[in-house]
Write a protein that holds these residues in place. Structure first.
Motif, PDB file in Angstrom:
ATOM      1  N   LEU A 123      13.014  46.539 -33.312  1.00  0.00           N
ATOM      2  CA  LEU A 123      12.179  45.342 -33.385  1.00  0.00           C
ATOM      3  C   LEU A 123      12.872  44.257 -34.209  1.00  0.00           C
ATOM      4  CD1 LEU A 123       8.536  46.670 -33.848  1.00  0.00           C
ATOM      5  CD2 LEU A 123       9.421  45.261 -31.998  1.00  0.00           C
ATOM      6  N   LEU A 124      13.486  44.676 -35.321  1.00  0.00           N
ATOM      7  CA  LEU A 124      14.168  43.684 -36.148  1.00  0.00           C
ATOM      8  C   LEU A 124      15.320  43.056 -35.377  1.00  0.00           C
ATOM      9  CD1 LEU A 124      14.309  45.077 -39.772  1.00  0.00           C
ATOM     10  CD2 LEU A 124      12.764  43.435 -38.741  1.00  0.00           C
ATOM     11  N   LEU A 125      16.051  43.917 -34.653  1.00  0.00           N
ATOM     12  CA  LEU A 125      17.143  43.397 -33.844  1.00  0.00           C
ATOM     13  C   LEU A 125      16.607  42.412 -32.805  1.00  0.00           C
ATOM     14  CD1 LEU A 125      20.146  43.987 -33.898  1.00  0.00           C
ATOM     15  CD2 LEU A 125      19.807  45.468 -31.914  1.00  0.00           C
ATOM     16  N   PHE A 126      15.482  42.801 -32.209  1.00  0.00           N
ATOM     17  CA  PHE A 126      14.868  41.947 -31.192  1.00  0.00           C
ATOM     18  C   PHE A 126      14.460  40.606 -31.811  1.00  0.00           C
ATOM     19  CE2 PHE A 126      11.046  40.922 -28.489  1.00  0.00           C
ATOM     20  CZ  PHE A 126      11.801  40.540 -27.399  1.00  0.00           C
ATOM     21  N   SER A 127      13.986  40.682 -33.037  1.00  0.00           N
ATOM     22  CA  SER A 127      13.587  39.456 -33.721  1.00  0.00           C
ATOM     23  C   SER A 127      14.771  38.517 -33.877  1.00  0.00           C
ATOM     24  CB  SER A 127      12.992  39.828 -35.080  1.00  0.00           C
ATOM     25  OG  SER A 127      13.142  38.786 -35.976  1.00  0.00           O
ATOM     26  N   LEU A 143       7.275  36.511 -35.889  1.00  0.00           N
ATOM     27  CA  LEU A 143       6.116  37.355 -35.576  1.00  0.00           C
ATOM     28  C   LEU A 143       6.562  38.761 -35.209  1.00  0.00           C
ATOM     29  CD1 LEU A 143       3.837  34.893 -33.614  1.00  0.00           C
ATOM     30  CD2 LEU A 143       3.379  35.960 -35.805  1.00  0.00           C
ATOM     31  N   VAL A 144       7.659  38.878 -34.441  1.00  0.00           N
ATOM     32  CA  VAL A 144       8.143  40.211 -34.074  1.00  0.00           C
ATOM     33  C   VAL A 144       8.555  40.970 -35.327  1.00  0.00           C
ATOM     34  CG1 VAL A 144      10.015  41.437 -32.938  1.00  0.00           C
ATOM     35  CG2 VAL A 144       8.816  39.614 -31.734  1.00  0.00           C
ATOM     36  N   ALA A 145       9.262  40.291 -36.217  1.00  0.00           N
ATOM     37  CA  ALA A 145       9.664  40.953 -37.455  1.00  0.00           C
ATOM     38  C   ALA A 145       8.443  41.393 -38.245  1.00  0.00           C
ATOM     39  CB  ALA A 145      10.532  40.016 -38.287  1.00  0.00           C
ATOM     40  N   SER A 146       7.408  40.530 -38.280  1.00  0.00           N
ATOM     41  CA  SER A 146       6.205  40.937 -39.019  1.00  0.00           C
ATOM     42  C   SER A 146       5.551  42.132 -38.348  1.00  0.00           C
ATOM     43  CB  SER A 146       5.198  39.814 -39.143  1.00  0.00           C
ATOM     44  OG  SER A 146       5.672  38.618 -38.699  1.00  0.00           O
ATOM     45  N   ALA A 147       5.579  42.148 -37.026  1.00  0.00           N
ATOM     46  CA  ALA A 147       5.020  43.302 -36.321  1.00  0.00           C
ATOM     47  C   ALA A 147       5.770  44.564 -36.711  1.00  0.00           C
ATOM     48  CB  ALA A 147       5.095  43.071 -34.821  1.00  0.00           C
ATOM     49  N   GLY A 163       6.947  35.714 -44.025  1.00  0.00           N
ATOM     50  CA  GLY A 163       6.359  35.779 -45.360  1.00  0.00           C
ATOM     51  C   GLY A 163       4.850  35.662 -45.312  1.00  0.00           C
ATOM     52  N   VAL A 164       4.353  34.687 -44.550  1.00  0.00           N
ATOM     53  CA  VAL A 164       2.905  34.468 -44.510  1.00  0.00           C
ATOM     54  C   VAL A 164       2.195  35.688 -43.935  1.00  0.00           C
ATOM     55  CG1 VAL A 164       1.110  33.135 -43.379  1.00  0.00           C
ATOM     56  CG2 VAL A 164       3.025  31.959 -44.438  1.00  0.00           C
ATOM     57  N   VAL A 165       2.692  36.161 -42.810  1.00  0.00           N
ATOM     58  CA  VAL A 165       1.998  37.283 -42.160  1.00  0.00           C
ATOM     59  C   VAL A 165       2.027  38.522 -43.051  1.00  0.00           C
ATOM     60  CG1 VAL A 165       1.981  38.815 -40.178  1.00  0.00           C
ATOM     61  CG2 VAL A 165       2.456  36.402 -39.854  1.00  0.00           C
ATOM     62  N   LEU A 166       3.210  38.827 -43.590  1.00  0.00           N
ATOM     63  CA  LEU A 166       3.306  40.042 -44.411  1.00  0.00           C
ATOM     64  C   LEU A 166       2.492  39.921 -45.691  1.00  0.00           C
ATOM     65  CD1 LEU A 166       6.944  41.270 -43.984  1.00  0.00           C
ATOM     66  CD2 LEU A 166       4.846  41.993 -42.862  1.00  0.00           C
ATOM     67  N   ASN A 167       2.443  38.710 -46.227  1.00  0.00           N
ATOM     68  CA  ASN A 167       1.630  38.490 -47.415  1.00  0.00           C
ATOM     69  C   ASN A 167       0.198  38.929 -47.157  1.00  0.00           C
ATOM     70  OD1 ASN A 167       1.410  37.670 -50.008  1.00  0.00           O
ATOM     71  ND2 ASN A 167       1.354  35.481 -49.593  1.00  0.00           N
TER      72      ASN A 167
END
Lengths: 766, 138
Positions: free
Chosen positions: B17-21, B40-44, B125-129
């Motif tokens: 997923l991180l690679l995809f991001s 968003l993908v990274a947050s997912a 940052g926002v999503v993970l927060n």
């Protein structure tokens, strides 16, 4: 010239650091900058007195008419010399006054920043630039008045000064914008040739009144005078600098500067003269009733500002001359007296005039400086104050209208000045010594060098006015807008002026004798002061807090549903109105292009939306909402918007995760809303949906505006090196919008975080 | 949630997923993708770790505080615009250079990519927060 203005700000930034390096020498070091600037401005004097203003021009935001344009003419030069010259003395003085104060570095920073702002005000040629510096002086003044920020009174006084002058500043901005609009230029030099066109405009009177409001609040004119005495909470060097010599004269400067543009009209003469005269008399009357040194000086400053305003209102050649001569004379003696008051406070620990006596033996240098300044204030020859008073009397006795009333007013004020000068400058030093809180001692050099130099200058200027005449002439010419020669002399024969002058002194002596009775009068009627403008301010503040509390109670209910309802209804009202006014919605919707499976998808979304609303379990609602989202994403794909679809898919996924995480913190599901409120919500929701649909229909079917997408598609690769137009728009063409959006996103994210983490009663915060 | 299947799957899917991001971010300028989607993908991806292993592990694998990511993101995005300012052009004007000897043909490199990275960091940052705070709620 730009460097001259900005250097003060730069040095201000380093001042605390310099102070920490060498607390003893820092004031003397820092004073080198204002001193150097004084030299620079003196160097320009020859050119300026020759009638040629020095100009620099640097575009800043040309599209808005804002430019870093500075102009140094006679008027600016006079003010610049006062600002930098008195500034140098005040910085040195502050070094002695605040010796040992751990916050002294901060004070130096403020005062240098103030000096730079004030220089900006008097040098700016662009109205908006002038406004920026104008507000900077308000802000730095706020910081200086509230310097002792642990005292409640100081904070209150600082806020009051900021609100009064800041409120006036807003009016001033509006006035400036109107002026720029009428005159077609934001440069004062450009507007000064269009004075007649400006005065002929129907917007002239509103613009004038707004500008006057700004100038009057800044220069503490009646009925806005009350902030100035309260501002005496500031450390004395700041009072001497801001509230005697420079900042309060910014309003005077503005009136003088705009005289060629806005003056020469009854709408100018009448209010300016009347307000000035009223302030002059009220200030003098109030000053006589004070016993604290600084407040006494503050009210007498109010009075002097009134006199200056009155002269600018009269606006004849002699009247402007009187104002221009009185201005430096007042700055010299009032600055000196303030510094003396500070020195006395420093050396004897007393501020009440009634408790001070016979200090001359202990503080000889300070005493001489004080008496010199007082003599100048009283208008005794051979000091500059005498020249100023002669000119004031000469101007009013030759005024075009209300000659006798104006002369009597100035005479009364003159008499009051004599009495005030005696109380401030002579009484504390004369007579038998009295015990004071601290055993009095001569102030250190840093504390007497300022008042002494100002006093010497006041004496020199009175005996030998010759060297100053060219600059004063240039200043008067700049105010009038045409060339004018100033003539100054101590002795011009036995003329009516001399008799009037003598009458003022005699009246002053009488007032001195009657002062005791005046003070007892005040003791009896003092409570009437509670009806003055200061109480209007207090009442206004109370109303403001009340209004804020009421509207907060109305709008900030704390319920998310209320907020949502408010936002949606407000949007509906505003956007719906715009939509209907823009020609309504074309109802012949182009559904012809829709394929069968697209209609099926739309139906699915509708059903899922219905299920979300009707569902009795949260999990089911989240799932159905997911169906709505994915359905819409599918429509995006079918309609050729893969970017939108992809974002929508991921958003849906993340939202579901968030929901699931949040779900088990929520209380069991229950229906808390009544039937009525549900019906109302349904109605608002439907209406919002209709509005959005209407917008889509109007934008796709109407084609009222030429589409911009063609431009983006064509220029995306050549200009932005990208084939994905959507992303190119996001990060390049409309990059600033995106920057704004992610900023909003960040703020919202931090806000949500705060809501989650900092709930009251949650114990410790992470 | 201690599901073995989820945990094992996460081990494989998380890096993908991180690679995809990153993939989405880099290709965003020419094909569907971009910083927002990438973020968003990274947050997912990190949300997945939160569900499978808990927030402690997720925070550790993130290595930075989400709030710092928000700040860094805004800084990078705004900073990418300053470049143009230094050259006397309006704020945020794209600055481009072409790398001729890029594996697989010449590639254009420009400040909009930097801007997109800023967007990605902010979104992440926002999503993970929010996700972290929610997951840590007791």
């Amino acid at each position: 010239m730009l460097i001259a203005v900005l250097s003060g700000f730069v040095l201000a930034a380093f001042a605390p650091w310099i102070h920490r390096l060498s607390p003893r020498a820092s004031a003397w070091l820092l004073a080198l900058l204002p001193l150097g600037l004084t030299g620079y401005f003196l160097g320009q004097a020859g050119a300026v007195a020759g009638g040629e203003p020095v100009r620099t021009f640097l575009p800043w935001v040309p599209s808005l008419g804002v430019n870093l344009s500075f102009s140094l003419d006679g008027l600016s030069l006079l003010f610049s010399l006062l600002i930098t010259g008195v500034g140098a003395l005040v910085v040195v003085y502050a070094g002695g006054y605040l010796e040992g104060n751990p916050q002294a570095g901060r004070f130096h920073a403020y005062i240098l920043a103030f000096m730079a702002s004030m220089l900006g005000v008097v040098l700016a040629d662009n109205l908006l630039l002038l406004f920026v510096f104008w507000e900077l002086t308000s802000v730095t003044s706020y910081l200086l008045i509230g310097f002792d920020h642990d005292r409640d009174k100081a904070r209150k006084a600082a806020l009051q000064a900021l609100l009064v002058t800041g409120g006036g500043g807003l009016a001033l901005l509006a006035g400036f914008l109107l002026m720029g609009d009428i005159g077609g230029s934001m440069e004062i030099s450009g507007l000064s040739h269009r004075g007649e066109a400006l005065r002929a405009s129907p917007l002239y009177v509103p613009a004038l009144l707004l500008v006057l409001l700004g100038a009057f609040t800044k220069s503490a004119q009646f009925p806005f005078h009350f902030w100035l005495p309260n501002a005496m909470e500031a450390p004395t060097p700041a009072s001497a600098y801001l509230h005697a010599a420079t900042m309060v004269k910014a309003g005077i400067y503005l009136l003088a500067r705009l005289n060629p543009v806005l003056g020469d009209d009854p709408a100018w003469h009448v209010p300016v003269t009347v307000v000035g005269a009223a302030t002059m008399l009220a200030g003098a009357w109030l000053a006589l009733q004070q016993t604290y040194l600084k407040r006494l000086l503050a009210y007498s400053t109010v009075s002097a500002l009134g006199a200056l305003t009155m002269m600018l209102g009269i606006g004849t050649g002699p009247a402007i001359t009187a104002a221009i001569v009185f201005l430096p004379a007042h700055a010299l003696y009032k600055g000196s007296l303030f510094l003396v008051a500070g020195a006395v406070d420093h050396a004897a620990g007393e501020r009440d005039v009634a408790r001070l006596s016979g200090l001359a033996r202990k503080m000889p240098v300070t005493a001489v400086a004080a008496v010199t300044a007082a003599a100048s204030m009283a208008g005794l020859p051979p000091l500059t104050g005498f020249l100023a008073k002669e000119n004031l009397l000469g101007a009013v006795s030759a005024a075009p209208a209300f000659r006798i009333a104006a002369t009597v007013a100035v005479l009364l004020a003159g008499a009051a000045y004599v009495a005030i000068a005696y109380v401030v400058g002579v009484r504390p030093f004369a007579g038998a010594p009295r015990p004071t809180r601290i055993e009095p001692h001569e102030a250190p050099a840093a504390l007497w060098i300022g008042p002494a130099l100002l006093g010497i200058l006041g004496l020199f200027g009175g005996i030998l006015p010759g060297p100053f005449v060219p600059v004063l002439s240039a200043a008067v010419s700049a105010v009038l807008g045409w060339d004018y020669e100033v003539y100054l002399a101590l002795w011009h024969g036995f003329d009516p002026m001399l008799i009037l002058s003598a009458a003022a002194v005699a009246g002053g002596v009488g007032l001195c004798a009657a002062r005791g009775r005046l003070l007892s009068l005040r003791a009896r009627w003092g409570h009437l002061g509670a009806l003055g403008p200061s109480s209007w301010y207090d009442a206004g503040m109370k109303q403001l807090t009340y209004l804020a509390r009421t509207q907060t109670r109305l709008l900030q209910s704390g319920y998310l549903r209320t907020y949502l309802l408010t936002i949606v209804v407000a949007t509906l009202a505003a956007a719906g109105f715009a939509l209907l006014r823009g020609g309504g919605v074309p109802f012949a919707a182009p559904l012809s292009g829709a394929r069968f499976y697209e209609l099926c998808l739309a139906g699915l979304v509708l059903v899922a939306a219905g299920a979300t609303v009707r569902s009795r379990s949260r999990l089911a609602a989240v799932a159905s909402l997911g169906v709505v989202g994915y359905g819409i994403a599918l429509i995006f794909i079918l309609r050729g918007a893969p970017d939108l679809a992809m974002t929508q898919f991921i958003i849906e996924t993340v939202t579901v995760v968030l929901f699931v995480l949040a779900l088990h913190h929520l209380p069991p599901y229950s229906r808390i809303s009544s039937r009525g409120s549900r019906a109302r919500d349904a109605f608002v929701a439907l209406l919002a949906g209709c509005l959005m649909a209407g917008f889509v229909l109007a934008t796709t079917a109407g084609k009222r505006l030429p589409s911009i997408s063609g431009y983006f598609a064509e220029t995306s690769v050549p200009l932005a090196h990208g084939r994905n137009v959507v992303n190119v728009i996001l990060v390049d063409f409309r990059g600033l919008d995106t920057l704004g959006e992610i900023t909003v996103l960040a703020v919202a994210g931090i806000g949500a975080y705060a809501l989650l983490k900092l709930r009251p009663g949650k114990g410790k915060t992470p | 949630m201690s599901s073995l299947i989820l945990r094992t799957a996460t081990r494989f899917v998380f890096p993908l997923l991180l690679l995809f991001s990153v993939f989405l971010l880099v290709r965003g300028h020419n094909e569907p993708g971009g910083g927002f989607a990438g973020g968003l993908v990274a947050s997912a991806a990190f949300s997945l770790v939160v569900i499978a292993y808990g927030t402690d592990v997720a925070r550790k694998s993130l290595r930075a505080r989400p709030v710092s990511l928000i700040g860094a993101g805004l800084l990078v995005a705004a900073g990418s615009g300053l470049w143009a300012l230094l050259r006397g052009e309006p704020f945020l004007t794209g600055q481009w250079t072409t790398i001729e000897r890029f594996p697989g043909g010449p590639a254009d490199l420009g400040t909009p990519l930097l801007f997109d990275i800023g967007v990605l960091l902010t979104v992440l940052g926002v999503v993970l927060n929010i996700v972290f705070s929610f997951a840590e709620e007791e």
